[in-house]
Design an enzyme around this catalytic site. Sequence first.
Site, PDB file in Angstrom:
ATOM      1  N   LYS A 173       0.960  -0.981  -0.280  1.00  0.00           N
ATOM      2  CA  LYS A 173      -0.338  -0.284   0.040  1.00  0.00           C
ATOM      3  C   LYS A 173       0.692   1.590   0.200  1.00  0.00           C
ATOM      4  O   LYS A 173       1.565   1.805   1.492  1.00  0.00           O
ATOM      5  CB  LYS A 173      -0.714  -0.072   1.128  1.00  0.00           C
ATOM      6  CG  LYS A 173      -2.475   0.827   1.002  1.00  0.00           C
ATOM      7  CD  LYS A 173      -2.222   2.037   0.673  1.00  0.00           C
ATOM      8  CE  LYS A 173      -2.057   2.807   1.856  1.00  0.00           C
ATOM      9  NZ  LYS A 173      -1.521   4.286   1.990  1.00  0.00           N
ATOM     10  N   GLY A 224       8.089   5.104   7.350  1.00  0.00           N
ATOM     11  CA  GLY A 224       7.463   6.484   7.531  1.00  0.00           C
ATOM     12  C   GLY A 224       7.770   6.766   8.872  1.00  0.00           C
ATOM     13  O   GLY A 224       8.545   6.820   9.528  1.00  0.00           O
ATOM     14  N   SER A 225       6.519   7.458   9.362  1.00  0.00           N
ATOM     15  CA  SER A 225       7.017   8.526  10.798  1.00  0.00           C
ATOM     16  C   SER A 225       6.611   7.418  11.827  1.00  0.00           C
ATOM     17  O   SER A 225       6.389   7.028  11.511  1.00  0.00           O
ATOM     18  CB  SER A 225       5.661   9.642  11.248  1.00  0.00           C
ATOM     19  OG  SER A 225       4.334   8.740  10.678  1.00  0.00           O
ATOM     20  N   GLY A 229       4.583   4.614  12.948  1.00  0.00           N
ATOM     21  CA  GLY A 229       4.798   3.277  13.385  1.00  0.00           C
ATOM     22  C   GLY A 229       4.397   2.688  14.422  1.00  0.00           C
ATOM     23  O   GLY A 229       4.084   1.224  15.028  1.00  0.00           O
ATOM     24  N   GLU A 246      11.259   1.174   9.750  1.00  0.00           N
ATOM     25  CA  GLU A 246      12.291   1.998   9.404  1.00  0.00           C
ATOM     26  C   GLU A 246      11.239   3.222   9.250  1.00  0.00           C
ATOM     27  O   GLU A 246      10.431   3.989   8.479  1.00  0.00           O
ATOM     28  CB  GLU A 246      12.364   1.819   8.096  1.00  0.00           C
ATOM     29  CG  GLU A 246      14.137   2.185   8.185  1.00  0.00           C
ATOM     30  CD  GLU A 246      14.606   3.554   7.405  1.00  0.00           C
ATOM     31  OE1 GLU A 246      13.655   4.344   8.123  1.00  0.00           O
ATOM     32  OE2 GLU A 246      14.253   3.695   5.474  1.00  0.00           O
ATOM     33  N   CYS A 280      14.917   9.748   4.707  1.00  0.00           N
ATOM     34  CA  CYS A 280      15.406   9.602   6.416  1.00  0.00           C
ATOM     35  C   CYS A 280      17.090   9.722   6.937  1.00  0.00           C
ATOM     36  O   CYS A 280      16.912  10.141   7.996  1.00  0.00           O
ATOM     37  CB  CYS A 280      14.845   8.183   6.685  1.00  0.00           C
ATOM     38  SG  CYS A 280      14.638   6.954   5.525  1.00  0.00           S
ATOM     39  N   GLU A 377      12.350  16.649  13.643  1.00  0.00           N
ATOM     40  CA  GLU A 377      12.358  16.368  12.031  1.00  0.00           C
ATOM     41  C   GLU A 377      11.974  16.951  10.772  1.00  0.00           C
ATOM     42  O   GLU A 377      10.521  16.932  11.107  1.00  0.00           O
ATOM     43  CB  GLU A 377      12.108  14.520  11.667  1.00  0.00           C
ATOM     44  CG  GLU A 377      12.265  14.264  10.571  1.00  0.00           C
ATOM     45  CD  GLU A 377      12.259  12.831   9.816  1.00  0.00           C
ATOM     46  OE1 GLU A 377      11.426  12.720  10.340  1.00  0.00           O
ATOM     47  OE2 GLU A 377      12.897  11.727   9.517  1.00  0.00           O
TER      48      GLU A 377
HETATM   49  P1  NDP Z   1       3.116   8.491   7.317  1.00  0.00           P
HETATM   50  O1  NDP Z   1       3.699   7.435   8.628  1.00  0.00           O
HETATM   51  O2  NDP Z   1       1.273   9.324   7.857  1.00  0.00           O
HETATM   52  O3  NDP Z   1       2.737   7.502   6.436  1.00  0.00           O
HETATM   53  C1  NDP Z   1       3.517   6.881   5.781  1.00  0.00           C
HETATM   54  C2  NDP Z   1       2.593   5.329   5.362  1.00  0.00           C
HETATM   55  O4  NDP Z   1       1.916   4.981   5.973  1.00  0.00           O
HETATM   56  C3  NDP Z   1       1.708   6.377   4.159  1.00  0.00           C
HETATM   57  O5  NDP Z   1       1.568   4.921   3.107  1.00  0.00           O
HETATM   58  C4  NDP Z   1       0.126   6.538   4.822  1.00  0.00           C
HETATM   59  O6  NDP Z   1      -0.731   6.250   3.916  1.00  0.00           O
HETATM   60  C5  NDP Z   1       0.721   5.415   5.996  1.00  0.00           C
HETATM   61  N1  NDP Z   1      -0.515   5.053   6.572  1.00  0.00           N
HETATM   62  C6  NDP Z   1      -0.923   6.100   7.188  1.00  0.00           C
HETATM   63  N2  NDP Z   1      -1.826   5.613   8.572  1.00  0.00           N
HETATM   64  C7  NDP Z   1      -1.564   4.691   8.981  1.00  0.00           C
HETATM   65  C8  NDP Z   1      -1.916   4.037  10.003  1.00  0.00           C
HETATM   66  N3  NDP Z   1      -2.679   4.112  10.914  1.00  0.00           N
HETATM   67  N4  NDP Z   1      -1.660   2.457   9.508  1.00  0.00           N
HETATM   68  C9  NDP Z   1      -1.047   1.737   8.058  1.00  0.00           C
HETATM   69  N5  NDP Z   1      -0.865   3.210   8.477  1.00  0.00           N
HETATM   70  C10 NDP Z   1      -0.885   4.170   7.448  1.00  0.00           C
HETATM   71  O7  NDP Z   1       3.746   9.689   7.102  1.00  0.00           O
HETATM   72  P2  NDP Z   1       3.549  11.074   6.686  1.00  0.00           P
HETATM   73  O8  NDP Z   1       3.211  10.852   5.255  1.00  0.00           O
HETATM   74  O9  NDP Z   1       2.281  11.919   6.920  1.00  0.00           O
HETATM   75  O10 NDP Z   1       4.155  12.254   7.153  1.00  0.00           O
HETATM   76  C11 NDP Z   1       4.899  12.576   7.613  1.00  0.00           C
HETATM   77  C12 NDP Z   1       5.778  12.807   8.350  1.00  0.00           C
HETATM   78  O11 NDP Z   1       6.940  11.151   8.364  1.00  0.00           O
HETATM   79  C13 NDP Z   1       7.323  13.887   7.278  1.00  0.00           C
HETATM   80  O12 NDP Z   1       6.854  15.210   8.109  1.00  0.00           O
HETATM   81  C14 NDP Z   1       8.359  13.009   8.046  1.00  0.00           C
HETATM   82  O13 NDP Z   1       9.205  13.434   9.310  1.00  0.00           O
HETATM   83  C15 NDP Z   1       7.996  11.502   8.253  1.00  0.00           C
HETATM   84  N6  NDP Z   1       8.359  10.763   7.195  1.00  0.00           N
HETATM   85  C16 NDP Z   1       9.454   9.818   7.269  1.00  0.00           C
HETATM   86  C17 NDP Z   1       9.639   9.209   6.013  1.00  0.00           C
HETATM   87  C18 NDP Z   1      10.721   7.877   6.559  1.00  0.00           C
HETATM   88  O14 NDP Z   1      11.548   7.639   5.266  1.00  0.00           O
HETATM   89  N7  NDP Z   1      11.521   7.814   7.391  1.00  0.00           N
HETATM   90  C19 NDP Z   1       8.884   8.809   4.634  1.00  0.00           C
HETATM   91  C20 NDP Z   1       8.029   9.740   5.045  1.00  0.00           C
HETATM   92  C21 NDP Z   1       7.668  10.711   6.044  1.00  0.00           C
HETATM   93  P3  NDP Z   1      -1.411   7.492   3.275  1.00  0.00           P
HETATM   94  O15 NDP Z   1      -0.833   8.506   2.695  1.00  0.00           O
HETATM   95  O16 NDP Z   1      -2.167   7.540   2.173  1.00  0.00           O
HETATM   96  O17 NDP Z   1      -2.547   8.161   4.405  1.00  0.00           O
END
Ligand code: NDP
Length: 474
Positions: A173, A224-225, A229, A246, A280, A377
């Site tokens: 996803k 992701g965030s 996580g 991660e 990241c 961050e």
């Molecule tokens: P998120 O962590 O919210 O999103 C990452 C992924 O998780 C997306 O595919 C999102 O889907 C999905 N997601 C959101 N909520 C859930 C849930 N409850 N259960 C399962 N999956 C979920 O990151 P954001 O895009 O909101 O970015 C926010 C912050 O995260 C950034 O400002 C940055 O600091 C950090 N970040 C870190 C990254 C890294 O590489 N470590 C990458 C991106 C962001 P959808 O987008 O469709 O909601």
Amino acid sequence: MQHYKMTIDGQGVDAEDKFAVINPAKGQHFATCALATLTHVDLAVKSARDAFPAWSQLQDSERQHLMHEIGQMLEANMPELTQLITQETGKPLNGLNGVGANMELMGSIGWSHVTADITLPVEVIQDNEEAYVQAYRKPLGVVASITPWNWPLMIAIWHVIAALRVGNTVVIKPSENSPLSTARFVELANQILPAGVLNVVTGFGDLGQALVSHDDVNKVVFTGSTETGKKIMASASGNLKRLTLELGGNDAAIVLPDVDVKAVAPQLFGAAFHNNGQTCACLKRLYVHEDIYDAICQELVVLANQVKVGDGLDNDTQLGPLQNEAQLQQVIALSASVESSEGRILAGGNRIDREGYFFEPTIVVDMKNGDALVEQEQFGPILPVIKFTDAEHGLELANDSLNGLGGSVWSANAEIATELAQRLECGTAWVNSHGDVQPDAPFGGVKQSGVGVEFGRYGLEECTSLHTLKVKKG
Ligand code: NDP
């Protein structure tokens, strides 16, 4: 306007609803994507479950061969996929120091081939007249992959190839902000893989939530965030899913006074600003020894004012826009927060007056631990520079963080730098570089930057369970 479908059980699947995907360089949508329902999530998990027995029992060499074929397929489709990545992320085709969509494709290809070649050998623990005992690795089942918007294809490849390589099946996803390169990659990969082995559902976070709490999913790999996580960790507890998380980093670099300032400054700038800071393992907190503090800051300001910001589809653009409006607002808020600190903005500091989500490359000096821009961050083109007095002080400040993804030490004396780097509280420490990852070395965070690692043998092991076999003799 082009429309992208999902792939479930080897078939292109559309949904009743769709959502728009925005090109952040324009701030306008340029394509649409199927908006999955929870029924699609169930179908995708079922198809991955049904495909698991045959896929997991395939000869290892056959799966290796198919992973290499995926690498070749990516290479054959490079122009289309790079264009798509640039349109959906804003990332330049070439980018600062060559970090752009072309590199994302090259990395994806490299990761596919290197991961294909890694094997997990059987370990014979005992083989004598009493018994034969071996430990070996078995796939887990269905892996759910949840990916972010910053490196959509590369992170998809990191998740998917490792999981498939060792015999799992996958439902991915991607982020709703940049789902297209993943949807297209899965469609193309399904011309190579048996039906159901790799499925994609597209839509919003609720689908991710449904996947990570699904009873028929055995493992979640998430990038992701930290906040999301933590939610995933809680949701995954229902059937004790394995997790690789991660999460966000807030990487520090410590610059010792013996460096060649003119040579090091462009490297620090590149490590902090490539992909507009939206990686990241970008350098996010820069700690500089007081003897060279002013000189480094001056060099960084020159670089920030020189770097070419624009539409990523222009070949000479070095930095593109922020990937989405929310991320731009986060950077604007952090920039505004400097006013309530002792910090001074020496370059940038403003949204760029043009269409799209552009922000000036920004250097902020005289910052301190505890200031919002240092604590949080930023994930954008705004770098805080902090002064330290001696190496131990620098290390103490660098380690004073809830995050621990990467960190680096810069010095002309590799021995001193290495000793200091080993004491950084993070998953990966670099000496005289920052953020360069490779497919055969483990990568992951400590503290609140994650759980587990990806890449190489260690990454593959996390996609398996350890199985012990004892055959009694005599
Ligand atoms: P998120 O962590 O919210 O999103 C990452 C992924 O998780 C997306 O595919 C999102 O889907 C999905 N997601 C959101 N909520 C859930 C849930 N409850 N259960 C399962 N999956 C979920 O990151 P954001 O895009 O909101 O970015 C926010 C912050 O995260 C950034 O400002 C940055 O600091 C950090 N970040 C870190 C990254 C890294 O590489 N470590 C990458 C991106 C962001 P959808 O987008 O469709 O909601």
